[in-house]
Each structure stands twice: as structure tokens, then as C-alpha cells.
Write a protein that holds these residues in place. Structure first.
Motif, PDB file in Angstrom:
ATOM      1  N   GLU A  69       0.798  -1.221   0.000  1.00 25.50           N
ATOM      2  CA  GLU A  69       0.000   0.000   0.000  1.00 25.50           C
ATOM      3  C   GLU A  69       0.833   1.274   0.000  1.00 25.50           C
ATOM      4  N   ASP A  70       2.116   1.170   0.337  1.00 24.43           N
ATOM      5  CA  ASP A  70       2.964   2.353   0.485  1.00 24.43           C
ATOM      6  C   ASP A  70       4.142   2.302  -0.477  1.00 24.43           C
ATOM      7  N   PRO A  84       7.977   8.098   3.141  1.00 28.60           N
ATOM      8  CA  PRO A  84       6.986   7.056   2.837  1.00 28.60           C
ATOM      9  C   PRO A  84       5.627   7.709   2.589  1.00 28.60           C
ATOM     10  N   LYS A  86       1.406   6.895   0.767  1.00 27.42           N
ATOM     11  CA  LYS A  86       0.432   5.961   0.205  1.00 27.42           C
ATOM     12  C   LYS A  86       0.518   5.979  -1.315  1.00 27.42           C
ATOM     13  N   LYS A  87       0.230   4.855  -1.928  1.00 29.98           N
ATOM     14  CA  LYS A  87       0.213   4.801  -3.387  1.00 29.98           C
ATOM     15  C   LYS A  87      -0.864   5.713  -3.970  1.00 29.98           C
TER      16      LYS A  87
END
Length: 97
Positions: A69-70, A84, A86-87
Motif C-alpha cells: 500500500e505504500d 513514505p 500511500k500509493k
């Protein structure tokens, strides 16, 4: 007798207009949205380490690591700014050469 026939004909015409309106809404609103969601999902699925990305806030960076997800994106040329995220925060992906 004539009044009943006219009333049922009016009901059929109203139902037909509702169906036409519903079909028009589907083709004008929901279908393009589904196509865009599929395009974005395919773009994020094909993302690889080393690709240049543009975030939704307009920052350019290079993908360093990818999880489910990241992603970890490196911003700037000093290589000290790794964030980092989120997509879903990625708007565009430019493939590496």
C-alpha cells in the motif's frame, strides 16, 4: 375507457424517459469514472523502483521502495529526503529509461 388508456400511455412514456435519463447518466458519469479508476490502478500496479513519480501535491520524486500500500519516494538531489507515502498519493508515473 379512453381515460384509462391515456393514463397508462402516460405512465409508459414517463418510465421510458426515466430509463433514457438513467442510461445517459451511466454513459456520461459512471462509465468514464470506472475507466479512470482502472487506468490509475494499472499505472500503480506497473510502478517499479527507479520510476519518477509526481505526487498529488505536485512534487517530483524517485521511487526507492514499494510495499503493498505504500511507497518510499526520494525527493531532491541530496538523497536525504526520503518520505513514505500511500500509493493513492501518486498522480503520474514516468517510467525509467
Amino acid at each position: 375507457m379512453l381515460l384509462t388508456s391515456t393514463s397508462s400511455m402516460s405512465s409508459l412514456i414517463s418510465i421510458a424517459w426515466l430509463l433514457i435519463f438513467g442510461g445517459a447518466l451511466y454513459f456520461m458519469l459512471w462509465r468514464p469514472q470506472k475507466k479512470e479508476q482502472k487506468r490509475v490502478a494499472a499505472m500503480l500496479a506497473s510502478m517499479e523502483v527507479g520510476d519518477v513519480v509526481v505526487t498529488t501535491s505536485g512534487f517530483y520524486g524517485v521511487v526507492i521502495d514499494i510495499t503493498d500500500e505504500d511507497v518510499i519516494v526520494e525527493f531532491g538531489s541530496n538523497r536525504n529526503c526520503r518520505i513514505p507515502m500511500k500509493k493513492s498519493a501518486i498522480q503520474e508515473v514516468e517510467k525509467q529509461d
